[in-house]
Design an enzyme around this catalytic site. Structure first.
Site, mmCIF file in Angstrom:
data_model
loop_
_atom_site.group_PDB
_atom_site.id
_atom_site.type_symbol
_atom_site.label_atom_id
_atom_site.label_comp_id
_atom_site.label_asym_id
_atom_site.label_seq_id
_atom_site.Cartn_x
_atom_site.Cartn_y
_atom_site.Cartn_z
ATOM 1 C CG PHE A 1 8.603 10.276 -3.517
ATOM 2 C CD1 PHE A 1 9.106 8.995 -3.688
ATOM 3 C CD2 PHE A 1 7.262 10.505 -3.777
ATOM 4 C CE1 PHE A 1 8.283 7.958 -4.113
ATOM 5 C CE2 PHE A 1 6.436 9.466 -4.197
ATOM 6 C CZ PHE A 1 6.948 8.195 -4.359
ATOM 7 C CE1 TYR B 1 2.743 3.518 0.036
ATOM 8 C CE2 TYR B 1 0.861 4.892 0.599
ATOM 9 C CZ TYR B 1 1.994 4.676 -0.145
ATOM 10 O OH TYR B 1 2.384 5.604 -1.069
ATOM 11 C CE LYS B 2 6.347 4.672 0.486
ATOM 12 N NZ LYS B 2 6.615 6.075 0.170
ATOM 13 N NE ARG C 1 12.859 0.959 -3.156
ATOM 14 C CZ ARG C 1 11.823 1.781 -2.959
ATOM 15 N NH1 ARG C 1 12.037 3.035 -2.618
ATOM 16 N NH2 ARG C 1 10.594 1.374 -3.115
ATOM 17 C CG ASP D 1 7.816 12.803 2.470
ATOM 18 O OD1 ASP D 1 7.600 11.804 3.187
ATOM 19 O OD2 ASP D 1 7.393 12.911 1.305
HETATM 20 C C1 PLP Z 1 5.811 6.707 -0.749
HETATM 21 C C2 PLP Z 1 6.104 8.156 -0.667
HETATM 22 C C3 PLP Z 1 5.074 9.098 -0.753
HETATM 23 C C4 PLP Z 1 3.682 8.597 -1.022
HETATM 24 O O1 PLP Z 1 2.750 9.600 -1.176
HETATM 25 P P1 PLP Z 1 1.202 9.234 -1.266
HETATM 26 O O2 PLP Z 1 0.590 10.485 -1.703
HETATM 27 O O3 PLP Z 1 0.757 8.820 0.105
HETATM 28 O O4 PLP Z 1 1.046 8.117 -2.248
HETATM 29 C C5 PLP Z 1 5.393 10.424 -0.599
HETATM 30 N N1 PLP Z 1 6.660 10.833 -0.361
HETATM 31 C C6 PLP Z 1 7.680 9.949 -0.286
HETATM 32 C C7 PLP Z 1 9.059 10.424 0.001
HETATM 33 C C8 PLP Z 1 7.424 8.592 -0.449
HETATM 34 O O5 PLP Z 1 8.423 7.723 -0.385
#
Ligand code: PLP
Length: 411
Positions: free
Chosen positions: A124, A221-222, A370, A196
């Protein structure tokens, strides 16, 4: 596969009742809970309580009377069983990005003589950007980045690696890494591992303690349904607590913040990852949202996720009109997180047209449509209707309308 099969599967679904705990919009099918989880009824109520009653009435006294100050620890302990962590190792704080900064700096400092951070090319972006930021801050002599393709990770792990930074479930394809195997491999070479869990926590069973993971971060939030911008969490294995030294030394991570001492002295253990004042409203909403998981067996949740996905794939393959959709997710359900992704040259426009049909999915550049699979509130009939509408969008070509080609700021 047909509608009556979907109805039958719903009748036999042991998790079917959970749907009633969420605020679903009638007529809408939500397949984006991997990006922003649904609002729970408990959170809706808590939002009102924390603003109107606790803030409005109690004002500053609520820090004590409503235990606002304890929220980071309390929520950390609620998340812990979802990721296979014994108490005292998880805390709710900041965003994933900020937490990665703290952990990466901390892990590098624990590895004198090693400077290499190994990660995956398609990690990510924020994970990579934070690593690049640490590299810029510390310089090439103290932090070097090596990015490799997924299949080359094992070969790239050697005695020169300080930290291995991986996302367990790939955000585009949903492909899952073998946490136990990779962590073990890293440890054999003396590397520390940061996982992560943004697309893992609340989606699939995770066993951080059992896999002897060093550090992890995850998203509120996911799949945890904490609401837009909900705070994230950090896990640090107890055996490392004596060595934690994270660079964002804020007053909430101080041993006694209300002594207002001019000198920083870190709190014990996981609390030293706190930085500033917790966002009480967001945290309260996340706290309430987590209660839906209280009686959930994550293996059962995963079973339903697999069944929903198999049903989805079965439908997609049975329609000739959908032959242009090419699976971007692994074929084997054991290798997938809780999402399905498909390549399609018009993925963005189709996604927009689908949203207008009441089916919310999302688009990930360059060409991925997705679908988040969230077994707590998604039914087999939802999947059936979603695919019916997808067929209609493709058949009628409604996605070719000019307004569906314009990219919004958030996709
Ligand atoms: C959604 C997501 C994030 C989000 O990071 P924030 O800093 O909390 O916005 C980080 N890593 C991955 C793999 C994600 O899917």
């Amino acid at each position: 596969m047909n509608k009556s099969q979907a109805q039958q599967l719903d009748l036999n679904d042991p998790l079917a009742e959970k749907r009633a705990e969420f605020c679903l919009n009638p007529g809408q099918i939500y397949l984006d809970g991997n990006s922003l989880g649904l609002l729970t009824k408990a959170s809706r109520l808590r939002a009102k309580e924390v603003t109107v009653d606790q803030w409005g009435e109690g004002l500053i006294t609520s820090w004590n009377t409503h235990h606002w100050i304890d929220l980071p620890v309390k929520i950390g302990e609620k998340i812990a069983p979802l990721i296979g962590a014994e108490p005292g190792q998880v805390i709710c704080t900041d965003s994933v990005s900020v937490n990665l900064f703290k952990l990466l700096a901390c892990a590098l400092a624990m590895q004198p003589g090693r400077i290499k951070v190994l990660s995956q090319t398609d990690n990510f972006p924020t994970d990579l950007y934070i690593t690049q930021g640490i590299n810029a801050l510390l310089g090439e002599n103290r932090c070097q980045i090596l990015l490799v393709e997924d299949e080359d990770i094992a070969d790239a792990i050697d005695e020169s690696v300080a930290v291995l930074l991986l996302t367990q479930v790939n955000f585009r394809s949903g492909k899952v890494h073998d946490m136990r195997q990779i962590t073990e491999l890293a440890h054999q070479s003396g590397a520390l591992v940061i996982w992560d869990l943004a697309h893992s926590a609340g989606a699939i069973p995770v066993s951080l303690d059992c896999c002897e993971v060093d550090f992890a971060v995850g998203c509120g939030y996911k799949f945890l349904n904490g609401g837009p911008g909900a705070p994230a969490f950090i896990y640090a294995a107890k055996r490392h607590h004596q060595q934690i030294q994270q660079p964002l030394q804020g007053w909430m991570g101080h041993r006694s913040p209300f002594e207002f001492s001019p000198t920083y002295r870190p709190a014990e253990g996981i609390q030293s990852f706190l930085v500033g004042t917790p966002p009480v409203i967001s945290m309260s909403i996340l706290d309430a949202a987590l209660d839906v998981f209280q009686d959930i067996d994550l293996c059962q949740l995963q079973e339903k996720s697999k069944a929903l996905s198999e049903f989805f794939i079965g439908l997609i393959t049975q329609y000739a009109q959908l032959s242009e959709f090419v699976m971007a997710s692994p074929e084997q359900s054991e290798e997938r997180g809780s999402q399905l992704s498909f390549h399609h040259p018009d993925a963005y426009a189709i996604c927009q047209a689908l949203i207008d049909e009441g089916v919310i999915a999302d688009f990930r550049a360059p060409d991925i449509l997705r679908f988040g699979i969230t077994p707590l509130y998604t039914s087999f009939c939802d999947i059936w209707v979603a695919v019916e509408r997808l067929v209609r969008v493709v058949e009628q070509g409604s996605y070719r309308r000019p307004e569906y080609q314009i990219k919004a700021r958030v996709t």
